[in-house]
Design a protein around this motif. Structure first.
Motif, PDB file in Angstrom:
ATOM      1  N   UNK A 116       0.829  -1.201   0.000  1.00  0.00           N
ATOM      2  CA  UNK A 116       0.000   0.000   0.000  1.00  0.00           C
ATOM      3  C   UNK A 116       0.862   1.249   0.000  1.00  0.00           C
ATOM      4  N   UNK A 117       1.927   1.239   0.817  1.00  0.00           N
ATOM      5  CA  UNK A 117       2.788   2.413   0.898  1.00  0.00           C
ATOM      6  C   UNK A 117       3.444   2.705  -0.444  1.00  0.00           C
ATOM      7  N   UNK A 118       3.891   1.654  -1.138  1.00  0.00           N
ATOM      8  CA  UNK A 118       4.508   1.863  -2.439  1.00  0.00           C
ATOM      9  C   UNK A 118       3.531   2.445  -3.448  1.00  0.00           C
ATOM     10  N   UNK A 119       2.303   1.908  -3.468  1.00  0.00           N
ATOM     11  CA  UNK A 119       1.300   2.439  -4.383  1.00  0.00           C
ATOM     12  C   UNK A 119       0.947   3.879  -4.031  1.00  0.00           C
ATOM     13  N   UNK A 120       0.888   4.174  -2.734  1.00  0.00           N
ATOM     14  CA  UNK A 120       0.562   5.531  -2.304  1.00  0.00           C
ATOM     15  C   UNK A 120       1.664   6.508  -2.698  1.00  0.00           C
ATOM     16  N   UNK A 121       2.913   6.093  -2.559  1.00  0.00           N
ATOM     17  CA  UNK A 121       4.021   6.965  -2.958  1.00  0.00           C
ATOM     18  C   UNK A 121       3.993   7.238  -4.463  1.00  0.00           C
ATOM     19  N   UNK A 165       3.618  10.945  -6.019  1.00  0.00           N
ATOM     20  CA  UNK A 165       4.596  11.496  -6.949  1.00  0.00           C
ATOM     21  C   UNK A 165       3.923  12.002  -8.223  1.00  0.00           C
ATOM     22  N   UNK A 166       2.978  11.228  -8.739  1.00  0.00           N
ATOM     23  CA  UNK A 166       2.289  11.641  -9.960  1.00  0.00           C
ATOM     24  C   UNK A 166       1.421  12.871  -9.703  1.00  0.00           C
ATOM     25  N   UNK A 167       0.792  12.916  -8.534  1.00  0.00           N
ATOM     26  CA  UNK A 167      -0.052  14.068  -8.214  1.00  0.00           C
ATOM     27  C   UNK A 167       0.786  15.330  -8.079  1.00  0.00           C
ATOM     28  N   UNK A 168       1.962  15.193  -7.468  1.00  0.00           N
ATOM     29  CA  UNK A 168       2.839  16.354  -7.355  1.00  0.00           C
ATOM     30  C   UNK A 168       3.290  16.831  -8.734  1.00  0.00           C
ATOM     31  N   UNK A 169       3.520  15.882  -9.640  1.00  0.00           N
ATOM     32  CA  UNK A 169       3.926  16.265 -10.992  1.00  0.00           C
ATOM     33  C   UNK A 169       2.821  17.029 -11.704  1.00  0.00           C
ATOM     34  N   UNK A 170       1.563  16.738 -11.362  1.00  0.00           N
ATOM     35  CA  UNK A 170       0.432  17.440 -11.962  1.00  0.00           C
ATOM     36  C   UNK A 170       0.109  18.744 -11.245  1.00  0.00           C
ATOM     37  N   UNK A 171       0.792  19.013 -10.119  1.00  0.00           N
ATOM     38  CA  UNK A 171       0.533  20.243  -9.379  1.00  0.00           C
ATOM     39  C   UNK A 171      -0.706  20.195  -8.514  1.00  0.00           C
ATOM     40  N   UNK A 172      -1.143  19.003  -8.116  1.00  0.00           N
ATOM     41  CA  UNK A 172      -2.343  18.883  -7.290  1.00  0.00           C
ATOM     42  C   UNK A 172      -1.987  19.204  -5.838  1.00  0.00           C
ATOM     43  N   UNK A 173      -2.638  20.184  -5.202  1.00  0.00           N
ATOM     44  CA  UNK A 173      -2.365  20.466  -3.784  1.00  0.00           C
ATOM     45  C   UNK A 173      -2.659  19.248  -2.917  1.00  0.00           C
ATOM     46  N   UNK A 174      -1.868  19.087  -1.866  1.00  0.00           N
ATOM     47  CA  UNK A 174      -1.992  17.887  -1.030  1.00  0.00           C
ATOM     48  C   UNK A 174      -3.389  17.720  -0.459  1.00  0.00           C
ATOM     49  N   UNK A 175      -3.987  18.823   0.009  1.00  0.00           N
ATOM     50  CA  UNK A 175      -5.288  18.691   0.648  1.00  0.00           C
ATOM     51  C   UNK A 175      -6.336  18.185  -0.335  1.00  0.00           C
ATOM     52  N   UNK A 199      -3.439   7.874  -0.688  1.00  0.00           N
ATOM     53  CA  UNK A 199      -2.259   8.482  -0.072  1.00  0.00           C
ATOM     54  C   UNK A 199      -2.385   8.568   1.446  1.00  0.00           C
ATOM     55  N   UNK A 200      -3.574   8.313   2.000  1.00  0.00           N
ATOM     56  CA  UNK A 200      -3.719   8.311   3.462  1.00  0.00           C
ATOM     57  C   UNK A 200      -2.863   7.231   4.107  1.00  0.00           C
ATOM     58  N   UNK A 201      -2.476   6.221   3.327  1.00  0.00           N
ATOM     59  CA  UNK A 201      -1.630   5.161   3.869  1.00  0.00           C
ATOM     60  C   UNK A 201      -0.267   5.680   4.288  1.00  0.00           C
ATOM     61  N   UNK A 202       0.100   6.897   3.858  1.00  0.00           N
ATOM     62  CA  UNK A 202       1.423   7.438   4.168  1.00  0.00           C
ATOM     63  C   UNK A 202       1.466   8.188   5.491  1.00  0.00           C
ATOM     64  N   UNK A 203       0.337   8.430   6.115  1.00  0.00           N
ATOM     65  CA  UNK A 203       0.307   9.220   7.344  1.00  0.00           C
ATOM     66  C   UNK A 203      -0.578   8.530   8.372  1.00  0.00           C
ATOM     67  N   UNK A 204      -0.232   8.645   9.670  1.00  0.00           N
ATOM     68  CA  UNK A 204      -1.062   8.028  10.704  1.00  0.00           C
ATOM     69  C   UNK A 204      -2.306   8.866  10.970  1.00  0.00           C
ATOM     70  N   UNK A 213      -7.002   1.664 -10.291  1.00  0.00           N
ATOM     71  CA  UNK A 213      -6.231   0.485 -10.672  1.00  0.00           C
ATOM     72  C   UNK A 213      -5.222   0.111  -9.601  1.00  0.00           C
ATOM     73  N   UNK A 214      -4.633   1.114  -8.951  1.00  0.00           N
ATOM     74  CA  UNK A 214      -3.646   0.822  -7.914  1.00  0.00           C
ATOM     75  C   UNK A 214      -4.284   0.124  -6.732  1.00  0.00           C
ATOM     76  N   UNK A 215      -5.477   0.579  -6.345  1.00  0.00           N
ATOM     77  CA  UNK A 215      -6.162  -0.049  -5.210  1.00  0.00           C
ATOM     78  C   UNK A 215      -6.607  -1.455  -5.568  1.00  0.00           C
TER      79      UNK A 215
END
Length: 757
Positions: free
Chosen positions: A420-425, A429-439, A448-453, A492-494
């Motif tokens: 899950x962590x690998x898919x979330x990363x 990465x792809x979202x950051x490349x598209x300029x999508x704000x984290x929120x 991506x919630x899998x990356x934070x507690x 597809x990742x999920x």
């Protein structure tokens, strides 16, 4: 000293009274006399008089002159003038090194000045004046001296003794100037080991046995283990210089106490938790893991029912390491010969074999059920109170099943390399490349919630290591990305995740739903406008301080606990040791690594640069050198354990010294204050400059430095874009349950994300 009144603490002070009692019991005490408190010792007539020979002619001064003349043989022998206050050397407090003693005093004028020095030391830093008697004895030129503890205060063991010795008298040891050679002895003087490595061996086997006998005799006289200062003269005779109670023994776990550690659960819950977070996340995890262990036959059902598999200590999650198989059995050979575990597993083998083949299908069904429920859950603000409570009850129930199946999948199914962590990363990465704000990314792609507690009090902050454009500070006025977030490969990742990883992701999604539900519930709690006495009503931002039954009561009936207004957030606690046991009162006692090398004492760390634990406990704070600005959580880092540092101890989080003995005066005081303390930390002043973040373990002697840690900056969600439901995708529809429009209360000061392990 032979006067019966000398044994009275109120008359002669603690130090002189203890020596008088020891002398009357036949212990080897030097002769001497005491100037009693209240009978001239506090006056200035004899101490400052300029009469002939420096003394007044009254009877008290004449008696003192004769005593000095007799003990010093007319000034031929040097004396030691020592403090003897009723407030020092008591069962509750030693005040070690806080009053003056003057060594090698010769002649009447030097004697008079020494007495005045001792009396002046009765003036405390807080402005009070301690009652003070003065003890006078011959100055002994010791070949070897030191400190003898009739029990091991560092390990909390009464079945062994601890000796620290130096050349000469014990004064250089107790002052922290020399670290000394340590000897760990049995009660009968048998040497267990010495330390530190390479230290000079100053005491032979016969001398160690004599010291052990002296400790037993002193314990018999005073009724408990004693802190003894001793010396061997050039003729080999042993002398007792001081005896006082051991004031602070380290906590020691009861026999059979469970071995706990954060390792198996730290990945899921690494941070310090609030009470409601414990009930929402730890309790279901404990029930789910217990069910998995029961199904697998790996632990007795009676034990699983009696003790939680996962618990919290100071708000930090910890698991039973032996129940989860993360630690070897306490007694290896009896465990191998015990037929019960094998029989239990054999009885479970049939159902486990069938379960292994059915588990992928069961996991798929559970994941689908969770996704359907998440997709059907309206935003929290559209739920009634009753529906809100029902939704929270469902989350706690389904988490039990998710944790149980996740544990069984980890034990019974072949592990796929996809995580899950690998898919979330990858998604991040792809979202950051598209300029999508984290929120907005969290709302659109909850993978991506899998990356934070999870956290009730902090906004989701995606890993800064991958920070690019739009790092969570975006507002509703930010321009939309040039490409739709629907183009990200969440679906597809999920769908490609193996069963265990799919279950892990749903655990995190359900936890996030709980966060949103609780935040909405916080706004429905009784507030100041609902009560006649607004001062008695707590702030709604303190919802995390409720327990689960209290939250249900508040939502269903509108009643908060009577003491809720006075509840305060937990003090920030240090990360838990990798392995530990709990002593009386919930004290954490780190499991000490077993050292095989010679010259290595228990309580030492495993590395060459680690020190020796002096005072049990574990704390995190900021390094301070006692010179620059004092931080709010100071860990004092010094070269030696100078007794002059004693006034600083009450406000410290920890103490680290490059040199020093665990039996020095400042070490004794640190134990009395319950201050985690480490000595012998190589190059500590250079390795831990002011401002470094440190974790100090006073039991194992470990000192770990980490990067600067600051409270996470609060990010309030002023608006966001909800993802539209994908074409029939369960995961895409589930994102509707996670709107990004719920502002958070500010986090408690000092709280941080991603606790150390």
């Amino acid at each position: 000293m032979s006067d019966p009144r000398a044994t009275l603490i109120s008359f002669a002070g603690s130090k002189a009274a203890h020596l008088a009692r020891a002398a009357r019991a036949g212990l080897p005490v030097l002769p001497g006399f005491v100037v009693p408190h209240g009978e001239g010792a506090d006056g200035d007539d004899w101490a400052d008089s300029d009469a002939a020979d420096g003394y007044a002619a009254d009877s008290g001064a004449e008696s003192l002159r004769r005593a000095w003349q007799e003990l010093s043989e007319g000034g031929a022998l040097s004396l030691v003038v020592r403090s003897s206050s009723p407030q020092e050397d008591t069962q509750g407090s030693s005040l070690a090194g806080q009053f003056a003693s003057v060594l090698d005093v010769r002649g009447p004028h030097d004697f008079r000045a020494a007495v005045r020095t001792v009396l002046d030391s009765a003036h405390r830093p807080d402005g009070t004046v301690a009652p003070m008697a003065v003890l006078v004895q011959p100055m002994l030129a010791a070949r070897v001296g030191g400190v003898l503890f009739g029990a091991d205060p560092v390990a909390g063991r009464t079945d062994r003794m601890l000796v620290s010795a130096v050349r000469g008298g014990p004064d250089s040891l107790v002052s922290g100037e020399q670290p000394g050679t340590g000897y760990w002895l049995s009660r009968w003087g048998r040497l267990s080991h010495t330390g530190p490595a390479g230290a000079e061996h100053l005491l032979g086997a016969s001398e160690l046995r004599r010291l052990a006998r002296l400790a037993r005799q002193a314990q018999g006289v005073f009724g408990g283990p004693q802190d003894i200062e001793f010396g061997f003269d050039e003729a080999g005779r042993l002398w007792l210089f001081q005896s006082r109670p051991i004031t602070a023994m380290a906590a020691r776990p009861a026999r059979g106490a469970r071995l706990l550690g954060p390792g198996p659960v730290a990945e899921t819950l690494p941070n310090q938790l609030e009470p409601l977070e414990e009930d929402l996340w730890v309790a279901p995890m404990a029930r789910g893991l217990a069910a998995a262990l029961d199904i697998g036959g790996t632990a007795p059902r009676r034990q699983l029912r009696a003790l939680p598999v996962v618990t919290t200590v100071g708000g930090r999650a910890a698991a039973d390491l032996r129940l989860l198989g993360a630690a070897p059995p306490r007694h290896r050979w009896p465990a191998l010969l015990n037929p019960t575990p094998g029989a239990r597993r054999l009885a479970a083998a049939w159902r486990v074999g069938r379960l292994a083949s059915a588990l992928p299908g069961l996991a798929t069904d559970l994941v689908a059920d969770v996704d359907r429920r998440l997709a059907r859950t309206p935003p929290p603000d559209r739920l009634t109170r009753r529906e809100l409570v029902a939704a929270l009850r469902w989350t706690r129930t389904v988490l039990v099943s998710l944790h149980a199946q996740e544990a069984l999948a980890g034990a019974l199914l072949a592990q796929d390399r996809t995580t899950t962590a690998g898919a979330a990363l990858t998604a991040l990465t792809r979202a950051r490349a598209l300029g999508v704000p984290d929120r907005r990314l969290v709302a659109a792609q909850p993978l991506v919630l899998a990356l934070v507690p999870p956290s009730l009090s902090r906004e989701v902050r995606l890993p800064e290591a991958l920070a690019g454009t739009g790092t969570g500070t975006a507002t509703s006025t930010d321009p939309l990305p040039t490409r739709s977030t629907d183009s990200l490969p969440t679906r597809s990742a999920v769908a490609s995740l193996p069963p265990r990883e799919a279950l892990r992701l749903r655990i995190r999604w359900v936890q996030e739903l709980q966060v949103r539900l609780v935040r909405d519930a916080a706004g429905r709690l009784p507030g100041p406008e609902d009560a006649p006495d607004a001062s008695a009503v707590p702030a709604r931002s303190k919802v995390g301080l409720l327990r689960w039954p209290e939250l249900v009561e508040a939502l269903e009936h509108g009643f908060l606990p009577g003491d809720f207004g006075e509840r305060l957030p937990r003090a920030v606690s240090a990360p838990l040791p990798d392995a530990f046991r709990l002593a009386e009162g919930g004290t954490v006692v780190a499991e000490r690594p077993v050292s095989r090398g010679k010259g290595r004492g228990k309580g030492r760390g495993g590395g060459a640069d680690e020190g020796q634990g002096v005072s049990g406990g574990r704390a995190a704070g900021t390094a301070w050198d006692a010179v620059g600005p004092r931080p709010s959580d100071p860990v004092l880092v010094v070269r030696t354990l100078d007794p002059a540092l004693a006034p600083l101890l009450p406000g410290l989080a920890g103490l680290v010294a490059q040199t020093g003995s665990p039996l020095s005066h400042l070490a004794v005081l640190a134990r009395e204050f319950g201050l985690p303390t480490v000595v012998g930390a190589t190059d500590a002043v250079l390795r831990f400059p002011p401002g470094s973040r440190l974790t100090v373990d006073g039991a194992t002697g470990d000192v770990h430095a980490s990067g600067d840690v600051h409270a996470d900056r609060d990010v309030h969600a002023d608006g966001g874009v909800r993802a539209q439901a994908g074409p029939g995708g369960q995961a895409d529809r589930a994102t509707q349950a996670f709107p990004a429009d719920a502002p958070l209360p500010p986090p408690p000061v000092g709280e941080r994300r991603g606790g150390a392990r």
